[in-house]
Scaffold this motif. Structure first.
Motif, PDB file in Angstrom:
ATOM      1  N   LEU A  30       0.707  -1.072   0.034  1.00 18.28           N
ATOM      2  CA  LEU A  30      -0.201   0.061   0.054  1.00 18.28           C
ATOM      3  C   LEU A  30       0.862   1.387   0.107  1.00 18.28           C
ATOM      4  CD1 LEU A  30      -2.841   1.237   0.263  1.00 18.28           C
ATOM      5  CD2 LEU A  30      -2.451   0.994   2.681  1.00 18.28           C
ATOM      6  N   ALA A  31       0.597   2.101  -0.951  1.00 23.34           N
ATOM      7  CA  ALA A  31       1.380   3.350  -0.898  1.00 23.34           C
ATOM      8  C   ALA A  31       0.628   4.440  -0.368  1.00 23.34           C
ATOM      9  CB  ALA A  31       1.818   3.688  -2.583  1.00 23.34           C
ATOM     10  N   LEU A  32       1.465   5.264   0.406  1.00 26.53           N
ATOM     11  CA  LEU A  32       0.815   6.464   0.949  1.00 26.53           C
ATOM     12  C   LEU A  32       1.454   7.720   0.179  1.00 26.53           C
ATOM     13  CD1 LEU A  32      -0.623   8.103   3.050  1.00 26.53           C
ATOM     14  CD2 LEU A  32       1.012   7.646   4.564  1.00 26.53           C
ATOM     15  N   ILE A  33       0.810   8.354  -0.652  1.00 26.87           N
ATOM     16  CA  ILE A  33       1.360   9.443  -1.380  1.00 26.87           C
ATOM     17  C   ILE A  33       0.708  10.849  -1.052  1.00 26.87           C
ATOM     18  CG2 ILE A  33       2.071   8.149  -3.165  1.00 26.87           C
ATOM     19  CD1 ILE A  33      -0.443   9.365  -4.868  1.00 26.87           C
ATOM     20  N   GLY A  34       1.412  11.848  -1.361  1.00 28.15           N
ATOM     21  CA  GLY A  34       1.026  13.296  -1.025  1.00 28.15           C
ATOM     22  C   GLY A  34       2.217  14.245  -0.828  1.00 28.15           C
ATOM     23  N   PRO A  35       1.818  15.524  -1.116  1.00 23.32           N
ATOM     24  CA  PRO A  35       3.258  16.535  -0.901  1.00 23.32           C
ATOM     25  C   PRO A  35       3.642  16.693   0.439  1.00 23.32           C
ATOM     26  CG  PRO A  35       1.023  17.641  -0.878  1.00 23.32           C
ATOM     27  CD  PRO A  35       0.573  16.138  -1.002  1.00 23.32           C
ATOM     28  N   VAL A 213      -3.321   2.500  -3.463  1.00 26.78           N
ATOM     29  CA  VAL A 213      -2.782   3.725  -3.314  1.00 26.78           C
ATOM     30  C   VAL A 213      -3.804   4.847  -2.203  1.00 26.78           C
ATOM     31  CG1 VAL A 213      -1.558   6.100  -4.120  1.00 26.78           C
ATOM     32  CG2 VAL A 213      -1.556   3.832  -5.530  1.00 26.78           C
ATOM     33  N   LEU A 214      -3.014   5.254  -1.192  1.00 28.70           N
ATOM     34  CA  LEU A 214      -3.817   6.374  -0.417  1.00 28.70           C
ATOM     35  C   LEU A 214      -2.990   7.653  -0.873  1.00 28.70           C
ATOM     36  CD1 LEU A 214      -3.151   4.785   3.025  1.00 28.70           C
ATOM     37  CD2 LEU A 214      -5.116   4.353   1.586  1.00 28.70           C
ATOM     38  N   VAL A 215      -4.137   8.633  -0.825  1.00 30.78           N
ATOM     39  CA  VAL A 215      -3.546   9.959  -0.968  1.00 30.78           C
ATOM     40  C   VAL A 215      -4.091  10.859   0.112  1.00 30.78           C
ATOM     41  CG1 VAL A 215      -3.314  11.968  -2.846  1.00 30.78           C
ATOM     42  CG2 VAL A 215      -3.985   9.638  -3.518  1.00 30.78           C
ATOM     43  N   MET A 216      -2.698  11.586   0.576  1.00 33.33           N
ATOM     44  CA  MET A 216      -3.000  12.574   1.849  1.00 33.33           C
ATOM     45  C   MET A 216      -2.887  13.812   1.448  1.00 33.33           C
ATOM     46  SD  MET A 216      -1.430  11.251   5.266  1.00 33.33           S
ATOM     47  CE  MET A 216      -2.325  12.187   6.347  1.00 33.33           C
ATOM     48  N   ALA A 217      -3.534  14.873   1.755  1.00 35.91           N
ATOM     49  CA  ALA A 217      -3.259  16.318   1.562  1.00 35.91           C
ATOM     50  C   ALA A 217      -3.596  16.982   2.861  1.00 35.91           C
ATOM     51  CB  ALA A 217      -3.703  16.900   0.132  1.00 35.91           C
ATOM     52  N   ARG A 218      -2.717  17.772   3.457  1.00 35.20           N
ATOM     53  CA  ARG A 218      -3.461  18.634   4.402  1.00 35.20           C
ATOM     54  C   ARG A 218      -3.822  17.705   5.559  1.00 35.20           C
ATOM     55  NH1 ARG A 218      -4.330  21.166  -0.246  1.00 35.20           N
ATOM     56  NH2 ARG A 218      -6.393  19.932  -0.326  1.00 35.20           N
ATOM     57  N   GLY A 219      -3.195  16.696   5.994  1.00 35.23           N
ATOM     58  CA  GLY A 219      -3.674  15.961   7.163  1.00 35.23           C
ATOM     59  C   GLY A 219      -4.645  14.788   6.755  1.00 35.23           C
ATOM     60  N   GLU A 220      -5.292  15.098   5.748  1.00 33.91           N
ATOM     61  CA  GLU A 220      -6.557  14.180   5.394  1.00 33.91           C
ATOM     62  C   GLU A 220      -6.141  13.343   4.189  1.00 33.91           C
ATOM     63  OE1 GLU A 220     -10.395  16.575   6.512  1.00 33.91           O
ATOM     64  OE2 GLU A 220      -9.440  17.680   4.883  1.00 33.91           O
ATOM     65  N   LEU A 221      -7.037  12.314   4.353  1.00 36.65           N
ATOM     66  CA  LEU A 221      -7.022  11.393   3.172  1.00 36.65           C
ATOM     67  C   LEU A 221      -7.955  11.714   2.007  1.00 36.65           C
ATOM     68  CD1 LEU A 221      -5.878   8.397   2.863  1.00 36.65           C
ATOM     69  CD2 LEU A 221      -8.101   7.638   3.448  1.00 36.65           C
TER      70      LEU A 221
END
Ligand code: ADP
Ligand code: MG
Length: 253
Positions: A30-35, A213-221
């Motif tokens: 499982l990939a966790l992506i985001g800036p 894949v999970l995408v996080m931004a600003r603390g949220e999924l």
């Protein structure tokens, strides 16, 4: 294998992780992506006990692990890759693996004597799987960068975890090297039936190696799904726009 429910963590007024819920299935990559700043590393620190959540729960194969100390969580079978610390850099490659195996089995030995033959055969077998056997007796401090990364993976695998967390395991590597390392991870964890949660900046590598894949931004999924769905997701597309294949610095704000 891992069930995360409504996890929260704030640093002062900064909500680094907000209401995060997801699952890591048995045998999954499982990939966790985001800036940068999305909250990925905070999430890892919450999962392995380095940080305590303000709210929410983490279960490992049904057992509640949130709130436990990192050592206890590791004993339950959740491992994390770490950079080889300075003290360990002075040991040879195989000694690092032997130490990790001995620590896992809680075998005590004297540091000031030459490392005995504890787990020598097991350590060598693992080095072979990592293609590091020819460097077994090299000082870890003398290794090329890519070899260090494989050794770090080996140290984590030495404890035979059920779940492996890898926060930017390929940091500082070129794309071809990243792909090779993550393919090796994929092969080794499949063979062991382990589950892996990892972060990775190269989208090419994510799309090639992740099952989901999970995408996080600003603390949220903000999104999760199969690789094909995430590739087509508007926010991910937006992040791609004009940026080549990296997420860094995008989706920020
Ligand atoms: P990522 O790994 O996705 O780049 P982080 O989890 O490192 O994101 O950071 C998420 C947010 O939490 C950022 O705003 C960061 O500055 C903040 N943060 C992370 N760790 C700490 C800490 N130990 N103390 C204060 N703020 C932190
Ligand atoms: Mg991070």
């Amino acid at each position: 294998m891992l069930a995360i429910r409504n996890l929260h963590k704030s640093f002062g007024g900064n909500q680094a992780v907000r209401n995060l819920s997801f699952e890591l299935k048995a045998g999954e990559m499982l990939a966790l992506i985001g800036p940068n700043g999305a909250g990925k590393s905070t999430c890892f620190n919450l999962l392995n006990g380095q940080l305590k959540p303000d709210r929410g729960t983490v279960r490992l194969d049904g057992a509640l692990i949130s709130g436990l100390k990192p050592q206890r969580i590791a004993e339950q079978g959740l491992a994390r890759t770490f950079q080889i610390a300075a003290t360990f850099a002075s040991m040879t490659v195989i000694q690092n693996i032997q130490m990790a195996m001995a620590a896992h089995h809680k075998r005590v030995f004297s540091f000031w004597r030459p490392l005995p033959h504890y787990y020598y055969a097991e350590a060598m077998a693992l080095l072979q799987q990592l293609d590091l056997q020819h460097l077994a007796d090299s000082a870890s401090s003398q290794l090329a960068y890519g070899d260090v990364k494989r050794l770090e993976l080996g140290v984590a695998l030495a404890s035979e975890p059920r779940v492996l967390l890898m926060d930017e395991p390929t940091a500082g590597m070129a794309t071809a090297e990243r792909r090779a390392l993550m393919r090796l991870v994929q092969e080794l964890v499949r063979r062991r039936g382990m589950s892996v949660l990892f972060t990775e900046h190269s989208m090419d590598v994510v799309f090639e190696c992740a099952d989901r894949v999970l995408v996080m931004a600003r603390g949220e999924l903000i999104a999760q799904g199969a690789v094909a769905d995430i590739r087509a997701h508007p926010e991910v597309q937006k992040a791609y726009f004009g940026s080549g294949s990296s997420f860094s610095g995008l989706l920020r704000g």
